[in-house]
Design a protein around this motif. Structure first.
Motif, PDB file in Angstrom:
ATOM      1  N   MET A 180      12.033  -1.184  -2.338  1.00  0.00           N
ATOM      2  CA  MET A 180      10.744  -1.009  -3.022  1.00  0.00           C
ATOM      3  C   MET A 180      10.781   0.215  -3.948  1.00  0.00           C
ATOM      4  N   LEU A 181      11.518   1.251  -3.526  1.00  0.00           N
ATOM      5  CA  LEU A 181      11.664   2.428  -4.406  1.00  0.00           C
ATOM      6  C   LEU A 181      12.353   2.014  -5.710  1.00  0.00           C
ATOM      7  N   LYS A 182      13.343   1.108  -5.588  1.00  0.00           N
ATOM      8  CA  LYS A 182      14.043   0.636  -6.799  1.00  0.00           C
ATOM      9  C   LYS A 182      13.069  -0.096  -7.727  1.00  0.00           C
ATOM     10  N   VAL A 183      12.176  -0.887  -7.116  1.00  0.00           N
ATOM     11  CA  VAL A 183      11.184  -1.616  -7.918  1.00  0.00           C
ATOM     12  C   VAL A 183      10.257  -0.612  -8.610  1.00  0.00           C
ATOM     13  N   MET A 184       9.815   0.383  -7.849  1.00  0.00           N
ATOM     14  CA  MET A 184       8.904   1.389  -8.418  1.00  0.00           C
ATOM     15  C   MET A 184       9.587   2.154  -9.554  1.00  0.00           C
ATOM     16  N   GLU A 185      10.862   2.462  -9.353  1.00  0.00           N
ATOM     17  CA  GLU A 185      11.599   3.173 -10.417  1.00  0.00           C
ATOM     18  C   GLU A 185      11.724   2.302 -11.662  1.00  0.00           C
ATOM     19  N   LYS A 186      12.053   1.031 -11.448  1.00  0.00           N
ATOM     20  CA  LYS A 186      12.220   0.113 -12.594  1.00  0.00           C
ATOM     21  C   LYS A 186      10.937   0.031 -13.423  1.00  0.00           C
ATOM     22  N   LEU A 187       9.790   0.096 -12.728  1.00  0.00           N
ATOM     23  CA  LEU A 187       8.506  -0.044 -13.417  1.00  0.00           C
ATOM     24  C   LEU A 187       7.874   1.307 -13.765  1.00  0.00           C
ATOM     25  N   ASP A 188       8.629   2.372 -13.587  1.00  0.00           N
ATOM     26  CA  ASP A 188       8.121   3.724 -13.869  1.00  0.00           C
ATOM     27  C   ASP A 188       6.839   4.042 -13.125  1.00  0.00           C
ATOM     28  N   LEU A 189       6.734   3.572 -11.881  1.00  0.00           N
ATOM     29  CA  LEU A 189       5.556   3.916 -11.074  1.00  0.00           C
ATOM     30  C   LEU A 189       5.771   5.322 -10.513  1.00  0.00           C
ATOM     31  N   PRO A 190       4.695   6.086 -10.349  1.00  0.00           N
ATOM     32  CA  PRO A 190       4.873   7.440  -9.793  1.00  0.00           C
ATOM     33  C   PRO A 190       5.386   7.364  -8.348  1.00  0.00           C
ATOM     34  N   ILE A 191       6.330   8.242  -8.020  1.00  0.00           N
ATOM     35  CA  ILE A 191       6.873   8.282  -6.651  1.00  0.00           C
ATOM     36  C   ILE A 191       6.810   9.731  -6.159  1.00  0.00           C
ATOM     37  N   SER A 192       6.070   9.949  -5.091  1.00  0.00           N
ATOM     38  CA  SER A 192       5.958  11.322  -4.555  1.00  0.00           C
ATOM     39  C   SER A 192       7.180  11.625  -3.690  1.00  0.00           C
TER      40      SER A 192
ATOM     41  N   GLN B  78       0.833  -1.213   0.000  1.00  0.00           N
ATOM     42  CA  GLN B  78       0.000   0.000   0.000  1.00  0.00           C
ATOM     43  C   GLN B  78       0.866   1.261   0.000  1.00  0.00           C
ATOM     44  N   ALA B  79       1.989   1.201   0.712  1.00  0.00           N
ATOM     45  CA  ALA B  79       2.889   2.365   0.738  1.00  0.00           C
ATOM     46  C   ALA B  79       3.458   2.633  -0.661  1.00  0.00           C
ATOM     47  N   MET B  80       3.500   1.588  -1.489  1.00  0.00           N
ATOM     48  CA  MET B  80       3.971   1.755  -2.873  1.00  0.00           C
ATOM     49  C   MET B  80       2.877   2.352  -3.762  1.00  0.00           C
ATOM     50  N   GLY B  81       1.694   2.565  -3.179  1.00  0.00           N
ATOM     51  CA  GLY B  81       0.571   3.121  -3.943  1.00  0.00           C
ATOM     52  C   GLY B  81      -0.207   2.030  -4.658  1.00  0.00           C
ATOM     53  N   LEU B  82      -0.045   0.789  -4.217  1.00  0.00           N
ATOM     54  CA  LEU B  82      -0.717  -0.347  -4.871  1.00  0.00           C
ATOM     55  C   LEU B  82      -1.599  -1.070  -3.854  1.00  0.00           C
ATOM     56  N   SER B  83      -2.351  -2.058  -4.336  1.00  0.00           N
ATOM     57  CA  SER B  83      -3.134  -2.888  -3.421  1.00  0.00           C
ATOM     58  C   SER B  83      -2.747  -4.345  -3.662  1.00  0.00           C
TER      59      SER B  83
ATOM     60  N   GLY C 123      15.362 -13.919 -17.276  1.00  0.00           N
ATOM     61  CA  GLY C 123      15.231 -12.615 -17.935  1.00  0.00           C
ATOM     62  C   GLY C 123      14.375 -11.616 -17.163  1.00  0.00           C
ATOM     63  N   ILE C 124      13.748 -12.043 -16.071  1.00  0.00           N
ATOM     64  CA  ILE C 124      12.908 -11.120 -15.286  1.00  0.00           C
ATOM     65  C   ILE C 124      13.757 -10.592 -14.117  1.00  0.00           C
ATOM     66  N   PRO C 125      13.817  -9.248 -13.947  1.00  0.00           N
ATOM     67  CA  PRO C 125      14.600  -8.726 -12.823  1.00  0.00           C
ATOM     68  C   PRO C 125      14.002  -9.134 -11.476  1.00  0.00           C
ATOM     69  N   VAL C 126      14.870  -9.524 -10.554  1.00  0.00           N
ATOM     70  CA  VAL C 126      14.436  -9.955  -9.215  1.00  0.00           C
ATOM     71  C   VAL C 126      15.077  -9.041  -8.173  1.00  0.00           C
ATOM     72  N   MET C 127      14.267  -8.293  -7.442  1.00  0.00           N
ATOM     73  CA  MET C 127      14.795  -7.486  -6.333  1.00  0.00           C
ATOM     74  C   MET C 127      14.790  -8.349  -5.069  1.00  0.00           C
ATOM     75  N   VAL C 128      15.919  -8.380  -4.418  1.00  0.00           N
ATOM     76  CA  VAL C 128      16.019  -9.149  -3.171  1.00  0.00           C
ATOM     77  C   VAL C 128      15.853  -8.197  -1.991  1.00  0.00           C
ATOM     78  N   THR C 129      14.924  -8.531  -1.110  1.00  0.00           N
ATOM     79  CA  THR C 129      14.766  -7.715   0.090  1.00  0.00           C
ATOM     80  C   THR C 129      14.510  -8.608   1.300  1.00  0.00           C
ATOM     81  N   TYR C 130      14.473  -7.999   2.471  1.00  0.00           N
ATOM     82  CA  TYR C 130      14.221  -8.778   3.681  1.00  0.00           C
ATOM     83  C   TYR C 130      12.782  -9.281   3.714  1.00  0.00           C
ATOM     84  N   HIS C 131      12.595 -10.421   4.361  1.00  0.00           N
ATOM     85  CA  HIS C 131      11.258 -10.959   4.587  1.00  0.00           C
ATOM     86  C   HIS C 131      10.560 -10.062   5.623  1.00  0.00           C
ATOM     87  N   PRO C 132       9.254  -9.799   5.447  1.00  0.00           N
ATOM     88  CA  PRO C 132       8.581  -8.945   6.447  1.00  0.00           C
ATOM     89  C   PRO C 132       8.688  -9.501   7.871  1.00  0.00           C
TER      90      PRO C 132
END
Ligand code: URA
Length: 287
Positions: free
Chosen positions: A264-276, A151-156, A236-245
């Motif tokens: 997550m910001l890196k993921v949003m940037e890679k996908l051209d998602l809007p970032i405030s 949700q913080a990424m602006g998604l559901s 061929g699909i980029p995989v971002m590695v992050t900590y488990h919640p």
């Protein structure tokens, strides 16, 4: 060794001995013999060696019904290629009986949830007790935190896809609480389901949650401190590695939260998602 080759060698040795004794005309004769020897040696190398027949013990093992059945059975990955939609794949997964011990202990198979055409797919390790009860990944405490991150990424949750390396809850000794890490052979057995899920969803980016997810998905066993925040690749699909919640639940410092958020910001940037600007500052002192 063939008799011709032996003869040539014997002859050459005799020539060499004679040469040592000072008898001629050996320079020419020796050179001829040497060429002859070379040709024979080459011929011996090219002559196929007889292959020994298989022993009776080997033959009888290859002819057992179990071995023949195994030989005839296609791999799980090949079998799963016939499922063309996630619904078909889910129906097949719910009936999977590959791991007898997990079939015996599970309440149900926890397949995956979300948008079948999601751009982002989150991959966890295995269902816990809550997920096993509800049949949906990431619905327990760690899952609720993952939902907040999404949700913080602006998604559901409905816009992304969420799945696990293992589709059944790892069994636990009777009466004990908590979860255990999936075993390597369990992950290997179950992996074709996740691979086919990824093939069908076709996400633009995967997020591997924790070391076990990275190991199960990519076979990568380096430490999380060296992998986290890095882009790896799965077919061929980029995989971002992050900590488990669940790690964040145990380490609730702002600096650890910020690390996951930067991933997550890196993921949003890679996908051209809007970032405030506000999103960029999450978990910083300026937030
Ligand atoms: N942890 C996981 O890795 N997956 C779940 O589905 C729940 C908790």
């Amino acid at each position: 060794m063939s008799t011709t080759l032996q003869h040539a060698i014997d002859q050459t040795l005799a020539d060499l001995k004679a040469l040592r004794r000072g008898m001629g005309p050996y320079p020419l004769a020796s050179a001829t013999k040497f060429r002859e020897l070379q040709q024979l040696a080459q011929k011996a190398r090219e002559t196929p060696k007889p292959v020994p027949a298989p022993t009776a013990a080997v033959v009888s093992r290859l002819e057992t019904p179990a071995f023949r059945a195994q030989e005839a059975a296609p791999s799980l990955a090949t079998t799963l290629e016939r499922y063309q939609t996630l619904d078909e794949l889910r129906a097949a997964a719910l009936a999977c009986v590959k791991c007898e011990h997990l079939v015996a202990s599970r309440t149900q198979v926890v397949f995956g949830v979300g948008n079948p055409n999601a751009d982002i797919m989150f991959v966890g390790e295995a269902p816990g007790a809550e997920e096993d009860q509800q049949g949906e990944p990431f619905v327990g405490r760690a899952g609720q935190l993952l939902t907040k991150i999404i949700q913080a990424m602006g998604l559901s949750r409905d816009e992304v896809y969420i799945g696990n390396v293992l589709k059944c809850r790892p069994d636990m000794p009777k009466g004990s609480t908590g979860n255990r890490k999936p075993r390597a052979e369990e992950m290997e057995t179950c992996l074709p389901w996740l691979e086919r899920q990824i093939e069908l969803v076709k996400p633009k980016a995967l997020v591997a949650l924790g070391a076990t997810a990275v190991e199960g998905l990519l076979g990568e066993t380096s430490s999380m401190s060296s992998l986290r925040g890095r882009w790896l690749e799965f077919r061929g699909i980029p995989v971002m590695v992050t900590y488990h919640p669940a790690y964040l639940l145990r380490n609730q410092t702002i600096s650890e939260k910020r690390k996951v958020w930067e991933d997550m910001l890196k993921v949003m940037e890679k996908l051209d998602l809007p970032i405030s600007e506000k999103q960029r500052r999450f978990f910083t002192s300026a937030a």
